[in-house]
Design a protein around this motif. Structure first.
Motif, PDB file in Angstrom:
ATOM      1  N   LEU A  79       0.742  -1.320   0.045  1.00 12.84           N
ATOM      2  CA  LEU A  79      -0.062  -0.033  -0.052  1.00 12.84           C
ATOM      3  C   LEU A  79       0.858   1.356  -0.140  1.00 12.84           C
ATOM      4  CD1 LEU A  79      -3.048  -0.989   2.342  1.00 12.84           C
ATOM      5  CD2 LEU A  79      -3.037  -0.404  -0.188  1.00 12.84           C
ATOM      6  N   ALA A  80       2.051   1.093   0.154  1.00 13.70           N
ATOM      7  CA  ALA A  80       3.024   2.296   0.073  1.00 13.70           C
ATOM      8  C   ALA A  80       2.527   3.308  -1.056  1.00 13.70           C
ATOM      9  CB  ALA A  80       4.477   1.967  -0.043  1.00 13.70           C
ATOM     10  N   GLY A  81       2.414   2.877  -2.335  1.00 15.00           N
ATOM     11  CA  GLY A  81       1.953   3.789  -3.447  1.00 15.00           C
ATOM     12  C   GLY A  81       0.753   4.274  -3.303  1.00 15.00           C
ATOM     13  N   GLU A  82      -0.377   3.588  -2.773  1.00 17.99           N
ATOM     14  CA  GLU A  82      -1.390   4.208  -2.447  1.00 17.99           C
ATOM     15  C   GLU A  82      -1.578   5.390  -1.100  1.00 17.99           C
ATOM     16  OE1 GLU A  82      -4.623   3.687  -4.138  1.00 17.99           O
ATOM     17  OE2 GLU A  82      -2.999   2.981  -5.265  1.00 17.99           O
ATOM     18  N   VAL A  83      -0.917   4.867  -0.128  1.00 16.49           N
ATOM     19  CA  VAL A  83      -1.020   5.706   1.157  1.00 16.49           C
ATOM     20  C   VAL A  83       0.035   6.878   0.951  1.00 16.49           C
ATOM     21  CG1 VAL A  83      -0.355   5.590   3.593  1.00 16.49           C
ATOM     22  CG2 VAL A  83      -1.513   3.683   2.522  1.00 16.49           C
ATOM     23  N   HIS A  84       1.017   6.738   0.375  1.00 12.86           N
ATOM     24  CA  HIS A  84       2.209   7.925   0.485  1.00 12.86           C
ATOM     25  C   HIS A  84       2.316   8.653  -0.935  1.00 12.86           C
ATOM     26  CE1 HIS A  84       3.127   6.775   4.291  1.00 12.86           C
ATOM     27  NE2 HIS A  84       3.236   5.524   3.818  1.00 12.86           N
ATOM     28  N   LEU A  85       2.698   7.756  -1.957  1.00 13.42           N
ATOM     29  CA  LEU A  85       2.796   8.457  -3.272  1.00 13.42           C
ATOM     30  C   LEU A  85       1.452   9.040  -4.200  1.00 13.42           C
ATOM     31  CD1 LEU A  85       5.037   9.115  -5.258  1.00 13.42           C
ATOM     32  CD2 LEU A  85       4.767   6.781  -6.149  1.00 13.42           C
ATOM     33  N   ARG A  86       0.558   8.267  -4.091  1.00 17.19           N
ATOM     34  CA  ARG A  86      -0.678   8.917  -4.932  1.00 17.19           C
ATOM     35  C   ARG A  86      -0.882  10.337  -4.080  1.00 17.19           C
ATOM     36  NH1 ARG A  86      -5.777   7.564  -7.081  1.00 17.19           N
ATOM     37  NH2 ARG A  86      -4.895   5.015  -7.205  1.00 17.19           N
ATOM     38  N   PRO A  87      -1.168  10.408  -2.811  1.00 20.57           N
ATOM     39  CA  PRO A  87      -1.314  11.800  -2.340  1.00 20.57           C
ATOM     40  C   PRO A  87      -0.320  13.035  -2.723  1.00 20.57           C
ATOM     41  CG  PRO A  87      -1.568  10.082  -0.563  1.00 20.57           C
ATOM     42  CD  PRO A  87      -0.993   9.721  -1.786  1.00 20.57           C
ATOM     43  N   LEU A  88       0.952  12.450  -2.807  1.00 19.77           N
ATOM     44  CA  LEU A  88       1.745  13.617  -3.354  1.00 19.77           C
ATOM     45  C   LEU A  88       1.575  13.873  -4.710  1.00 19.77           C
ATOM     46  CD1 LEU A  88       4.508  15.018  -2.834  1.00 19.77           C
ATOM     47  CD2 LEU A  88       5.811  13.070  -3.297  1.00 19.77           C
ATOM     48  N   LEU A  89       1.276  13.074  -5.396  1.00 18.43           N
ATOM     49  CA  LEU A  89       1.098  13.282  -6.984  1.00 18.43           C
ATOM     50  C   LEU A  89      -0.183  14.055  -7.013  1.00 18.43           C
ATOM     51  CD1 LEU A  89       2.150   9.840  -8.348  1.00 18.43           C
ATOM     52  CD2 LEU A  89       3.328  11.915  -8.621  1.00 18.43           C
ATOM     53  N   VAL A  90      -1.364  13.807  -6.289  1.00 11.28           N
ATOM     54  CA  VAL A  90      -2.468  14.434  -6.503  1.00 11.28           C
ATOM     55  C   VAL A  90      -2.221  15.874  -5.671  1.00 11.28           C
ATOM     56  CG1 VAL A  90      -4.866  14.794  -5.404  1.00 11.28           C
ATOM     57  CG2 VAL A  90      -3.864  12.508  -6.461  1.00 11.28           C
ATOM     58  N   GLU A  91      -1.584  16.051  -4.895  1.00  9.46           N
ATOM     59  CA  GLU A  91      -1.344  17.401  -4.244  1.00  9.46           C
ATOM     60  C   GLU A  91      -0.530  18.191  -5.340  1.00  9.46           C
ATOM     61  OE1 GLU A  91      -0.973  20.560  -1.665  1.00  9.46           O
ATOM     62  OE2 GLU A  91      -2.098  18.740  -1.457  1.00  9.46           O
ATOM     63  N   LEU A  92       0.214  17.609  -6.382  1.00  8.64           N
ATOM     64  CA  LEU A  92       0.928  18.441  -7.208  1.00  8.64           C
ATOM     65  C   LEU A  92      -0.058  18.589  -8.479  1.00  8.64           C
ATOM     66  CD1 LEU A  92       4.491  16.827  -7.025  1.00  8.64           C
ATOM     67  CD2 LEU A  92       3.749  19.136  -6.455  1.00  8.64           C
ATOM     68  N   GLY A  93      -1.365  18.284  -8.434  1.00  5.22           N
ATOM     69  CA  GLY A  93      -2.276  18.439  -9.470  1.00  5.22           C
ATOM     70  C   GLY A  93      -2.550  17.339 -10.556  1.00  5.22           C
ATOM     71  N   ALA A  94      -1.477  16.225 -10.317  1.00  7.82           N
ATOM     72  CA  ALA A  94      -1.794  15.088 -11.374  1.00  7.82           C
ATOM     73  C   ALA A  94      -3.056  14.581 -11.109  1.00  7.82           C
ATOM     74  CB  ALA A  94      -0.479  14.160 -11.059  1.00  7.82           C
ATOM     75  N   THR A  95      -3.352  13.788 -12.150  1.00  4.62           N
ATOM     76  CA  THR A  95      -4.715  12.820 -12.189  1.00  4.62           C
ATOM     77  C   THR A  95      -4.111  11.388 -12.111  1.00  4.62           C
ATOM     78  OG1 THR A  95      -5.859  14.336 -13.646  1.00  4.62           O
ATOM     79  CG2 THR A  95      -6.778  12.193 -13.398  1.00  4.62           C
ATOM     80  N   VAL A  96      -4.633  10.771 -11.156  1.00  3.98           N
ATOM     81  CA  VAL A  96      -4.247   9.358 -10.748  1.00  3.98           C
ATOM     82  C   VAL A  96      -5.322   8.390 -10.807  1.00  3.98           C
ATOM     83  CG1 VAL A  96      -2.884   7.850  -9.200  1.00  3.98           C
ATOM     84  CG2 VAL A  96      -2.420  10.293  -9.006  1.00  3.98           C
ATOM     85  N   PRO A  97      -5.929   8.125 -12.123  1.00  2.00           N
ATOM     86  CA  PRO A  97      -7.115   7.535 -12.473  1.00  2.00           C
ATOM     87  C   PRO A  97      -7.036   5.784 -11.983  1.00  2.00           C
ATOM     88  CG  PRO A  97      -5.850   7.837 -14.451  1.00  2.00           C
ATOM     89  CD  PRO A  97      -5.149   8.124 -13.375  1.00  2.00           C
ATOM     90  N   THR A  98      -5.924   5.430 -11.671  1.00  2.00           N
ATOM     91  CA  THR A  98      -5.959   3.878 -11.410  1.00  2.00           C
ATOM     92  C   THR A  98      -5.028   3.632  -9.841  1.00  2.00           C
ATOM     93  OG1 THR A  98      -3.551   3.634 -12.326  1.00  2.00           O
ATOM     94  CG2 THR A  98      -5.731   3.501 -13.951  1.00  2.00           C
TER      95      THR A  98
END
Length: 192
Positions: free
Chosen positions: A129-148
């Motif tokens: 879950l490291a990608g979901e819990v840590h990396l995804r929020p960082l990318l979303v915070e930067l404005g990226a769309t993370v659809p998967t």
């Protein structure tokens, strides 16, 4: 920053994919996997996409320096991507400090308009879950769309990741193509 697949002008029929490796070791397995995922996206979900690889280890010392021209070029490359595969090994149950330091160079919404794929290389399923819990929020915070969901490849499957990538792509490919604004992708639409 290195480029291994054809560079072309980005159009909506021919999007640009960037494989970003946050592993502090040059030429790492994480970097090779990011390239493999980006190439699979270019073949299966976004035919004809140009792929560029950015390996942060190649200019890591510069990232924290007052002047960082190679990092600035990499920031621009990533921000211009239609799709970004953002890869990291799991370090202390999260992403690497190198990746964080690089992404910290962006202003708010620095990745706005980029469709991002969090890719995590984990020692085992305990850090799935490291990608979901840590990396995804960082990318979303930067404005990226993370659809998967994040793509997680464990150490046990790293030698032969193709089946893991193919299974993930069968589910994620259509959503990524839609989010990237690519229509008429037969392979991706057929998997829906």
């Amino acid at each position: 920053m290195s480029t291994e697949t054809t560079e072309t002008t980005e159009t909506s029929a021919n999007p640009h994919i960037v494989a970003l490796s946050g592993n502090p070791r040059p030429g790492s397995r994480t970097s090779a996997l990011a390239e493999e995922v980006a190439d699979a996206l270019a073949r299966e979900a976004l035919p004809g996409a140009a792929v560029t690889t950015v390996d942060l280890a190649e200019f890591a010392p510069e990232i924290l320096a007052p002047e960082h021209p190679a990092a600035d070029a990499a920031l621009a490359t990533l921000a211009a991507a239609r799709i970004a595969v953002v890869a990291t090994p799991v370090y202390k149950a999260s992403y690497t400090g190198l990746l964080k330091a690089f992404l910290d160079l962006y202003p708010a919404n620095g990745l706005l308009g980029v469709v991002a794929v969090p890719l995590v290389v984990s020692g085992g399923p305990a850090h799935a879950l490291a990608g979901e819990v840590h990396l995804r929020p960082l990318l979303v915070e930067l404005g990226a769309t993370v659809p998967t969901r994040s793509l997680v490849v464990t150490e046990a499957t790293l030698a032969e990741p193709a089946p893991v990538v193919a299974d993930w792509l069968a589910t994620a490919g259509p959503a990524l193509a839609r989010a990237a604004g690519v229509t008429g992708v037969a392979g991706a639409e057929a998997r829906r």
